[in-house]
Scaffold this motif. Structure first.
Motif, mmCIF file in Angstrom:
data_model
loop_
_atom_site.group_PDB
_atom_site.id
_atom_site.type_symbol
_atom_site.label_atom_id
_atom_site.label_comp_id
_atom_site.label_asym_id
_atom_site.label_seq_id
_atom_site.Cartn_x
_atom_site.Cartn_y
_atom_site.Cartn_z
ATOM 1 N N THR A 231 1.184 -1.179 -0.298
ATOM 2 C CA THR A 231 -0.082 -0.304 0.141
ATOM 3 C C THR A 231 1.031 1.377 -0.167
ATOM 4 O OG1 THR A 231 -0.577 0.094 2.577
ATOM 5 C CG2 THR A 231 -1.489 -0.990 1.492
ATOM 6 N N ASN A 232 0.772 2.193 -0.076
ATOM 7 C CA ASN A 232 0.729 4.150 0.463
ATOM 8 C C ASN A 232 0.469 4.454 1.617
ATOM 9 O OD1 ASN A 232 -0.364 3.526 -2.941
ATOM 10 N ND2 ASN A 232 0.578 5.513 -2.709
ATOM 11 N N GLY A 233 1.601 5.622 1.367
ATOM 12 C CA GLY A 233 1.503 5.437 2.864
ATOM 13 C C GLY A 233 0.010 6.421 3.497
ATOM 14 N N VAL A 234 -0.050 6.483 4.941
ATOM 15 C CA VAL A 234 -1.061 6.896 4.591
ATOM 16 C C VAL A 234 -0.462 8.449 6.023
ATOM 17 C CG1 VAL A 234 -3.558 6.922 7.172
ATOM 18 C CG2 VAL A 234 -2.517 5.193 5.517
ATOM 19 N N HIS A 235 -1.076 10.409 5.180
ATOM 20 C CA HIS A 235 -1.399 11.278 5.755
ATOM 21 C C HIS A 235 -1.365 11.521 7.349
ATOM 22 C CE1 HIS A 235 -1.019 15.661 6.351
ATOM 23 N NE2 HIS A 235 -0.339 15.520 4.988
ATOM 24 N N SER A 236 -1.052 11.750 8.034
ATOM 25 C CA SER A 236 -0.560 11.583 9.623
ATOM 26 C C SER A 236 -1.907 12.268 10.404
ATOM 27 C CB SER A 236 0.297 11.217 10.251
ATOM 28 O OG SER A 236 0.831 13.426 10.126
ATOM 29 N N THR A 237 -1.787 13.315 9.287
ATOM 30 C CA THR A 237 -3.286 13.827 10.189
ATOM 31 C C THR A 237 -4.891 14.733 9.009
ATOM 32 O OG1 THR A 237 -2.475 15.584 9.050
ATOM 33 C CG2 THR A 237 -2.211 15.911 11.378
ATOM 34 N N SER A 238 -4.536 14.054 8.087
ATOM 35 C CA SER A 238 -5.919 14.049 7.264
ATOM 36 C C SER A 238 -6.083 12.536 7.371
ATOM 37 C CB SER A 238 -5.581 14.899 5.898
ATOM 38 O OG SER A 238 -4.896 13.417 4.543
ATOM 39 N N THR B 83 4.552 8.163 -1.337
ATOM 40 C CA THR B 83 4.662 6.652 -0.455
ATOM 41 C C THR B 83 4.328 5.501 -0.303
ATOM 42 O OG1 THR B 83 5.165 8.598 1.475
ATOM 43 C CG2 THR B 83 5.523 6.981 2.158
ATOM 44 N N LYS B 84 5.460 4.694 -0.080
ATOM 45 C CA LYS B 84 4.894 3.490 0.079
ATOM 46 C C LYS B 84 5.305 2.042 1.097
ATOM 47 C CE LYS B 84 3.481 3.674 -4.926
ATOM 48 N NZ LYS B 84 3.387 5.272 -4.776
ATOM 49 N N ARG B 85 4.481 1.392 1.550
ATOM 50 C CA ARG B 85 4.815 0.466 2.699
ATOM 51 C C ARG B 85 4.952 -1.085 2.456
ATOM 52 N NH1 ARG B 85 0.214 3.061 7.458
ATOM 53 N NH2 ARG B 85 1.353 4.764 7.583
ATOM 54 N N ALA B 86 7.011 -1.025 2.476
ATOM 55 C CA ALA B 86 6.968 -2.500 2.445
ATOM 56 C C ALA B 86 6.686 -2.530 3.939
ATOM 57 C CB ALA B 86 8.775 -2.722 2.595
ATOM 58 N N VAL B 87 6.179 -3.995 3.938
ATOM 59 C CA VAL B 87 6.691 -4.777 5.200
ATOM 60 C C VAL B 87 7.473 -5.813 5.254
ATOM 61 C CG1 VAL B 87 4.860 -6.019 4.086
ATOM 62 C CG2 VAL B 87 4.542 -5.270 6.755
ATOM 63 N N LEU B 88 8.025 -6.248 5.982
ATOM 64 C CA LEU B 88 8.560 -6.785 6.577
ATOM 65 C C LEU B 88 7.929 -8.296 7.844
ATOM 66 C CD1 LEU B 88 12.122 -8.337 7.127
ATOM 67 C CD2 LEU B 88 11.714 -7.166 9.422
ATOM 68 N N CYS B 89 7.864 -9.295 7.463
ATOM 69 C CA CYS B 89 7.067 -10.291 7.803
ATOM 70 C C CYS B 89 7.452 -11.585 8.833
ATOM 71 C CB CYS B 89 6.062 -10.503 7.449
ATOM 72 S SG CYS B 89 4.909 -9.477 6.513
ATOM 73 N N GLY B 90 7.368 -11.399 9.782
ATOM 74 C CA GLY B 90 7.806 -13.049 10.511
ATOM 75 C C GLY B 90 6.825 -13.844 10.491
ATOM 76 N N ALA B 91 6.682 -15.468 11.223
ATOM 77 C CA ALA B 91 5.143 -16.057 11.350
ATOM 78 C C ALA B 91 4.576 -15.635 12.162
ATOM 79 C CB ALA B 91 6.246 -17.475 12.481
ATOM 80 N N GLN B 92 3.241 -16.336 11.626
ATOM 81 C CA GLN B 92 2.324 -15.570 12.724
ATOM 82 C C GLN B 92 2.305 -13.633 12.078
ATOM 83 O OE1 GLN B 92 2.742 -17.847 15.921
ATOM 84 N NE2 GLN B 92 0.378 -18.921 15.650
#
Length: 371
Positions: free
Chosen positions: A288-295, A302-311
């Motif tokens: 996904t894209n990023g999210v504006h902190s106020t609006s 802006t993109k949100r990579a995500v590191l994942c572990g088990a579960q």
């Protein structure tokens, strides 16, 4: 010899087409190879709702003991340590969709070489696979922003059909890394300083390995591995980084993937970009894209990579939607049998694992990433 055929709404026909549909969905679903019933799976398939009634599965987490204990001359009775427990719940509900095609014998069926019934099945399989992947990334990336357009439809994270019947939660404070020490997604605007670079993976790994509880890796061929999902724009920036002041992706890929042959044959390596420091990298369009902190608006670049572990995430299905019958197939004839309606559905739920209001096995890496 006469060939046995199954007509519309025949019980055996519905089961046969539902089984074929499941195979199509599994082939098309991005997360299929990361799912399993074991606790070591990246996405754990919960089976409790398949055994009894109910629309919620609650999982418990028992924290490690950290008391002092006792020694000589001290009394153990009365100094026992209480177990600290937390829980997380996955809700399930219905998701159905349908299409309508011209039936056999119609001029429409005469004009095309393909079986319109099969085309309808394939399009619905594509739709369900896309929905599952969209929902999973919304949760893992913690996208709590406004609705956005993707795959020719408007994705609204507030609607149950797009959040898998479970409220999406933002990345926990301390479980998100932003490029160049930015403090918000919208602050990242530089294609030079805020792009995805290799050291950001080390930053995310540090969080994964020092959090309490630690984010458990997936065991592959006896070796611990994490999985990182990146948007194509982040992959592009990672591959084109030519800095001479830090290790780059090009430097690490001069050698082949780490690990033995058995590890390379594991499903998490299928389609992987490569590996770095025990992290297997995958490109994923639906990060996904990023999210504006106020609006709460979507931050376009802006993109949100995500590191994942088990579960890192959980999937659950209803009691009548287990094994090869995860989807129910139904057909109806309309307009004096000239039109065929194909309906498919499941009872399911998807969410990110969260215990004690903290992400359990995900670390988001937010960077500049121009579309």
């Amino acid at each position: 010899m006469a060939e046995k055929t199954f007509g519309v709404n025949d019980a055996l026909s519905n089961k046969l087409w539902a089984a074929r549909f499941l195979k199509e969905v599994e082939k098309r679903t991005y997360f299929g190879k990361f799912m399993g019933e074991e606790e070591t799976s990246l996405i754990q398939v919960k089976t409790e709702t398949g055994k009894s009634a109910g629309d919620k599965i609650t999982s418990g987490l028992v924290m490690a003991l950290n008391g002092d204990g006792v020694t000589e001359g001290q009394i153990l009775e009365g100094n026992e340590e209480d177990l600290t427990t937390y829980d997380d719940s996955v809700f399930i509900n219905e998701l159905f969709h349908a299409t309508r095609v011209r039936n056999k014998g119609s001029i429409d069926q005469q004009r095309v070489p393909e079986d319109l019934r099969k085309i309808g099945r394939n399009r619905l399989a594509q739709w369900f696979a896309t929905r599952m992947d969209t929902v999973m990334f919304l949760h893992l990336c913690g996208y709590t922003g406004a609705a956005f357009s993707r795959d020719n439809q408007t994705v609204d994270p507030l609607k149950a059909v797009f959040n898998g019947n479970n409220t999406i939660t933002a990345p926990t404070s301390g479980f998100i890394v932003r490029a160049d020490s930015n403090t918000t997604d919208q602050a990242m605007s530089s294609a030079t300083d805020d792009k995805f670079i290799l050291p950001l993976i080390d930053d995310a790994l540090f969080i994964a390995k020092t959090s309490s509880p630690m984010i458990n890796p997936i065991m592959v061929g006896g070796d611990p591995k994490y999985v990182l999902f990146l948007h194509p724009s982040q992959v592009r920036d990672l591959r084109t980084d030519v800095s001479t002041s830090r290790v780059t992706w090009y430097d690490t890929q001069k050698a082949q993937l780490q690990g033995g042959q058995s590890a390379k044959q594991n499903a998490i390596y299928t389609g992987a970009l490569g590996e770095y420091n025990g992290v297997v990298l995958h490109e994923a369009y639906r990060v996904t894209n990023g999210v504006h902190s106020t609006s709460s608006a979507q931050v376009a670049n802006t993109k949100r990579a995500v590191l994942c572990g088990a579960q890192a995430g959980a999937v659950a299905y209803g009691r009548e939607y287990q094994g090869s019958t995860k989807y129910k197939w139904a057909e109806e004839l309309f307009d004096y049998k000239r039109s065929l309606g194909i309906g498919l559905g499941t009872v399911w739920g998807i969410k990110k694992s969260v215990f004690n209001s903290a992400d359990y096995a995900t670390v988001v890496i937010s960077t500049y990433g121009a579309d």
